[in-house]
Design an enzyme around this catalytic site. Structure first.
Site, PDB file in Angstrom:
ATOM      1  N   ASN A  48       0.839  -1.203   0.000  1.00 45.68           N
ATOM      2  CA  ASN A  48       0.000   0.000   0.000  1.00 45.68           C
ATOM      3  C   ASN A  48       0.878   1.259   0.000  1.00 45.68           C
ATOM      4  O   ASN A  48       1.915   1.315   0.649  1.00 45.68           O
ATOM      5  CB  ASN A  48      -1.031   0.018   1.134  1.00 45.68           C
ATOM      6  CG  ASN A  48      -0.486  -0.278   2.511  1.00 45.68           C
ATOM      7  OD1 ASN A  48       0.553  -0.902   2.663  1.00 45.68           O
ATOM      8  ND2 ASN A  48      -1.206   0.166   3.516  1.00 45.68           N
ATOM      9  N   GLU A  50       0.321   5.120   0.593  1.00 49.03           N
ATOM     10  CA  GLU A  50      -0.618   6.150   1.045  1.00 49.03           C
ATOM     11  C   GLU A  50      -0.158   7.538   0.597  1.00 49.03           C
ATOM     12  O   GLU A  50       0.924   7.696   0.005  1.00 49.03           O
ATOM     13  CB  GLU A  50      -0.775   6.059   2.563  1.00 49.03           C
ATOM     14  CG  GLU A  50      -1.374   4.707   2.962  1.00 49.03           C
ATOM     15  CD  GLU A  50      -1.666   4.562   4.441  1.00 49.03           C
ATOM     16  OE1 GLU A  50      -1.198   5.391   5.242  1.00 49.03           O
ATOM     17  OE2 GLU A  50      -2.370   3.594   4.794  1.00 49.03           O
ATOM     18  N   CYS A  59      -4.107   0.680  -2.527  1.00 49.97           N
ATOM     19  CA  CYS A  59      -3.996  -0.590  -1.820  1.00 49.97           C
ATOM     20  C   CYS A  59      -2.874  -1.450  -2.398  1.00 49.97           C
ATOM     21  O   CYS A  59      -2.505  -1.313  -3.572  1.00 49.97           O
ATOM     22  CB  CYS A  59      -5.297  -1.376  -1.946  1.00 49.97           C
ATOM     23  SG  CYS A  59      -6.633  -0.774  -0.911  1.00 49.97           S
ATOM     24  N   GLU A  61      -3.023  -4.521  -3.238  1.00 54.03           N
ATOM     25  CA  GLU A  61      -3.502  -5.350  -4.349  1.00 54.03           C
ATOM     26  C   GLU A  61      -3.439  -4.593  -5.676  1.00 54.03           C
ATOM     27  O   GLU A  61      -3.136  -5.173  -6.729  1.00 54.03           O
ATOM     28  CB  GLU A  61      -4.949  -5.800  -4.103  1.00 54.03           C
ATOM     29  CG  GLU A  61      -5.111  -6.718  -2.897  1.00 54.03           C
ATOM     30  CD  GLU A  61      -5.369  -5.975  -1.587  1.00 54.03           C
ATOM     31  OE1 GLU A  61      -4.889  -4.835  -1.430  1.00 54.03           O
ATOM     32  OE2 GLU A  61      -6.044  -6.563  -0.731  1.00 54.03           O
ATOM     33  N   CYS A  92     -10.276  -5.143   0.116  1.00 56.23           N
ATOM     34  CA  CYS A  92     -11.402  -4.196   0.190  1.00 56.23           C
ATOM     35  C   CYS A  92     -12.320  -4.414  -1.017  1.00 56.23           C
ATOM     36  O   CYS A  92     -11.978  -5.123  -1.965  1.00 56.23           O
ATOM     37  CB  CYS A  92     -10.900  -2.761   0.250  1.00 56.23           C
ATOM     38  SG  CYS A  92     -10.375  -2.080  -1.345  1.00 56.23           S
ATOM     39  N   CYS A  95     -10.842  -3.503  -4.392  1.00 55.86           N
ATOM     40  CA  CYS A  95      -9.812  -4.454  -4.835  1.00 55.86           C
ATOM     41  C   CYS A  95     -10.413  -5.790  -5.246  1.00 55.86           C
ATOM     42  O   CYS A  95      -9.883  -6.465  -6.130  1.00 55.86           O
ATOM     43  CB  CYS A  95      -8.737  -4.623  -3.771  1.00 55.86           C
ATOM     44  SG  CYS A  95      -7.631  -3.183  -3.725  1.00 55.86           S
TER      45      CYS A  95
HETATM   46  N1  THU Z   1      -5.235  -1.851   2.531  1.00 51.99           N
HETATM   47  C1  THU Z   1      -4.648  -2.589   1.539  1.00 51.99           C
HETATM   48  O1  THU Z   1      -3.614  -2.192   0.968  1.00 51.99           O
HETATM   49  N2  THU Z   1      -5.226  -3.759   1.193  1.00 51.99           N
HETATM   50  C2  THU Z   1      -6.271  -4.333   1.829  1.00 51.99           C
HETATM   51  O2  THU Z   1      -6.671  -5.434   1.470  1.00 51.99           O
HETATM   52  C3  THU Z   1      -6.925  -3.632   2.936  1.00 51.99           C
HETATM   53  C4  THU Z   1      -6.460  -2.246   3.174  1.00 51.99           C
HETATM   54  C5  THU Z   1      -4.577  -0.602   2.950  1.00 51.99           C
HETATM   55  C6  THU Z   1      -5.215   0.663   2.492  1.00 51.99           C
HETATM   56  C7  THU Z   1      -4.677   1.653   3.520  1.00 51.99           C
HETATM   57  O3  THU Z   1      -3.392   2.099   3.104  1.00 51.99           O
HETATM   58  C8  THU Z   1      -4.511   0.813   4.767  1.00 51.99           C
HETATM   59  O4  THU Z   1      -4.537  -0.545   4.352  1.00 51.99           O
HETATM   60  C9  THU Z   1      -5.613   1.042   5.813  1.00 51.99           C
HETATM   61  O5  THU Z   1      -6.856   0.908   5.236  1.00 51.99           O
END
Ligand code: THU
Length: 145
Positions: A48, A50, A59, A61, A92, A95
């Protein structure tokens, strides 16, 4: 065909865990690693990423799928997501739709933490009755071409 070779799953897990260690998640403090295994046996990983403008964050994925497509592959045989906390870190909703584009209903999605896989799902369990290419009048799944 769904690839479930234990060695592949081990490689997939190692790739996702290594990516998780490189997460850029200063805002949530929730690092996630993901990796996709393609039908050619290749593994592509992501983490991820941000952003100070929160909705611009990506994310893990999404990164893994982007790397897969950039490498010229579009058929996912298995997905691995590695995260932390008590709850299972399942992909999520957005994704799940991203995975849908390149997976089949029986594609396995494994979720775990740094210690290993905690639970495995079929893709259809995570996103039943999914919207896909056929809804747009295309001849079927890209995956099935
Ligand atoms: N996140 C992912 O990268 N993948 C997931 O399957 C669930 C959530 C990340 C997004 C964000 O940067 C952090 O987790 C908190 O939501």
């Amino acid at each position: 065909m769904v690839k479930q070779d234990p060695e592949d799953i081990e490689r997939l897990f190692a790739a996702a865990r290594a990516s998780r260690a490189r997460a850029y998640a200063p805002y949530s403090g929730f690092p996630v690693g993901a990796a996709v295994l393609t039908e050619n046996g290749q593994i592509h990983a992501g983490t991820n990423v941000e952003n100070a403008a929160y909705p611009a964050g990506l994310c893990a994925e999404a990164g893994a799928i982007g790397a897969m497509v950039a490498a010229g592959e579009t058929r996912i045989a298995a997905v691995m997501v590695v995260g932390g906390g008590h709850e299972l870190v399942t992909p999520c909703g957005v994704c799940r739709q991203r995975i849908r584009e390149f997976a089949t209903p029986d594609t396995m999605v494994h979720v775990g933490d740094d210690a290993g896989v905690r639970r495995s799902f079929t893709f259809a369990e995570l996103l039943p009755f999914a919207f896909g290419p056929a809804n747009l009048g295309l001849s079927g799944d890209h995956h099935d071409e």
